[in-house]
Design an enzyme around this catalytic site. Sequence first.
Site, PDB file in Angstrom:
ATOM      1  N   SER A 163      35.345  20.097  33.068  1.00  0.00           N
ATOM      2  CA  SER A 163      34.221  19.948  33.997  1.00  0.00           C
ATOM      3  C   SER A 163      34.247  18.596  34.708  1.00  0.00           C
ATOM      4  O   SER A 163      34.029  18.525  35.930  1.00  0.00           O
ATOM      5  CB  SER A 163      32.892  20.150  33.268  1.00  0.00           C
ATOM      6  OG  SER A 163      32.782  19.310  32.140  1.00  0.00           O
TER       7      SER A 163
ATOM      8  N   HIS B 220      35.851  25.722  26.995  1.00  0.00           N
ATOM      9  CA  HIS B 220      35.106  24.493  27.301  1.00  0.00           C
ATOM     10  C   HIS B 220      33.643  24.716  26.916  1.00  0.00           C
ATOM     11  O   HIS B 220      33.329  24.948  25.758  1.00  0.00           O
ATOM     12  CB  HIS B 220      35.297  24.132  28.776  1.00  0.00           C
ATOM     13  CG  HIS B 220      34.831  22.763  29.154  1.00  0.00           C
ATOM     14  ND1 HIS B 220      34.598  21.757  28.249  1.00  0.00           N
ATOM     15  CD2 HIS B 220      34.547  22.219  30.389  1.00  0.00           C
ATOM     16  CE1 HIS B 220      34.205  20.664  28.879  1.00  0.00           C
ATOM     17  NE2 HIS B 220      34.153  20.917  30.170  1.00  0.00           N
TER      18      HIS B 220
ATOM     19  N   HIS C 191      39.434  19.594  17.561  1.00  0.00           N
ATOM     20  CA  HIS C 191      39.159  18.987  18.858  1.00  0.00           C
ATOM     21  C   HIS C 191      40.469  18.495  19.440  1.00  0.00           C
ATOM     22  O   HIS C 191      41.372  18.076  18.714  1.00  0.00           O
ATOM     23  CB  HIS C 191      38.160  17.824  18.709  1.00  0.00           C
ATOM     24  CG  HIS C 191      37.610  17.330  20.000  1.00  0.00           C
ATOM     25  ND1 HIS C 191      38.270  16.410  20.786  1.00  0.00           N
ATOM     26  CD2 HIS C 191      36.459  17.635  20.658  1.00  0.00           C
ATOM     27  CE1 HIS C 191      37.552  16.164  21.866  1.00  0.00           C
ATOM     28  NE2 HIS C 191      36.452  16.888  21.814  1.00  0.00           N
TER      29      HIS C 191
ATOM     30  N   ARG D 254      28.798  13.568  18.002  1.00  0.00           N
ATOM     31  CA  ARG D 254      27.734  14.381  18.606  1.00  0.00           C
ATOM     32  C   ARG D 254      27.250  15.435  17.618  1.00  0.00           C
ATOM     33  O   ARG D 254      26.058  15.775  17.596  1.00  0.00           O
ATOM     34  CB  ARG D 254      28.256  15.040  19.894  1.00  0.00           C
ATOM     35  CG  ARG D 254      28.662  14.049  20.968  1.00  0.00           C
ATOM     36  CD  ARG D 254      29.327  14.739  22.143  1.00  0.00           C
ATOM     37  NE  ARG D 254      30.536  15.452  21.727  1.00  0.00           N
ATOM     38  CZ  ARG D 254      31.236  16.263  22.516  1.00  0.00           C
ATOM     39  NH1 ARG D 254      30.841  16.476  23.765  1.00  0.00           N
ATOM     40  NH2 ARG D 254      32.324  16.849  22.067  1.00  0.00           N
TER      41      ARG D 254
ATOM     42  N   ASP E 190      30.105  21.744  19.213  1.00  0.00           N
ATOM     43  CA  ASP E 190      29.672  23.141  19.321  1.00  0.00           C
ATOM     44  C   ASP E 190      29.310  23.753  17.977  1.00  0.00           C
ATOM     45  O   ASP E 190      28.602  24.765  17.923  1.00  0.00           O
ATOM     46  CB  ASP E 190      30.773  23.975  19.984  1.00  0.00           C
ATOM     47  CG  ASP E 190      31.042  23.543  21.407  1.00  0.00           C
ATOM     48  OD1 ASP E 190      30.071  23.276  22.134  1.00  0.00           O
ATOM     49  OD2 ASP E 190      32.219  23.452  21.796  1.00  0.00           O
TER      50      ASP E 190
END
Length: 443
Positions: free
Chosen positions: A241, A271, A319, A328, A376
């Site tokens: 993005s 993504h 990752h 995160r 996620d």
Amino acid sequence: MSKLKEILSKKIEDHRPRTTRLVKEFGKVKIDEVTIDQCIGGARDIRSLVTDISYLDPQEGIRFRGKTIPETFAALPKANGSKYPTVEAFWFFLLTGDVPTQKQVDDVAAEWKTRQVVPTYVFDAIRALPRDSHPMVMLSVALLTLQKDSKFAAFYGSGKFNKMTAWESVYEDASDIVARIPVIAAFIYNLKFRGDKQIAIDPKLDMGANFAHMIGQKEEYKDVARMYFILHSDHESGNVSAHATHLVHSALSDPYYAYSAGINGLAGPLHGLANQEVLDWTMQFQEKYCKGVEPTKELVTKALWDTLNAGQVIPGYGHAVLRKTDPRYMSQREFCLNTPGLKDDPLFKLVSMIFEVAPGVLTEHGKTKNPWPNVDAQSGVIQWYYGLKEWDFYTVLFGVGRALGCMANITWDRGLGYAIERPKSVTTAMLEKWAAEGGRKLS
């Protein structure tokens, strides 16, 4: 000119000589080598983009303007009655690298209030789409619909374009986008999932709190929105993005074209769409293995091995860059543990047990470089707990946050006059020749 824009103008003027000197005096200094597997494998780890907004360290995780996530949350002024910063404070920080005063945050908030009103024609364009269109299609269309009022496009077409001041009109478009995108996202959510019951903007609320208000959420969700938008804001320039936004804008396409492209990349399952896939997998896991009982270490260990032995992956783990637990993830986990009710939620308990067990199982399995959870693995559970059970909308939430990083980056791209991006391609035959020769012979 707003106070933030004045500060940013001085920052850009001070930074330009650094970039100019690097190109003129050190342009031929080698900083990396490219291998065949990098060439074929998506340009992974090739150091060829520049951003000072954030940096992703394999061991430390993301740093925003040099600060870790805990340091960022601790340093920035907090929303009233909250331990979390406002998104407005974070926007100032991303653009300038400075921790704002409360007065500077208030100035940004006031500026956003004047920018956040979305023209009616944007909502009309969204309503004209088939109601079963994906929410990310609606968001992308909304951005393109706003393009006709782009200040950067108008400046370029005026015949007075000046590359030294081009950043100023990018800043205007970027600021409009970050102020308006949560309003558009709330409209999309209400249109698709709440029977088109729209809730008006509350001018007294900060951006995150206002988003929670506009989708009819409870008080606690205001901190969820603030946290979520900040955590998802930026992750270097190489992710799809951010890179798509930078790439399109490097052609001097305005920020609306550029971020629509970024949103379209974010919608990919490799993504931003991954968060809903992780939640889907976790809930299927819960139904198949837990069957209403408390998830024990033994139960989850066996279930994970069954999953891997069946040739399946554990979504939310691994990752491309990180080699430790995604900070995160940990920030969202901390929120869950500190929220009464949420810490005892059965789905969160399962996610916690998977977090406790999965790294060891994956390490023993031996087929992953990073056995730790990414962002996620946690985010969908929080949304589900607060009643946002429409998975298709989760990537829109991601897109609202990611706008902050993308818009800060392209404002600086124009401020420093970065060139159009144009990598050089090679053929498969060339790669085969260089492979046989042990490498490309440089002239």
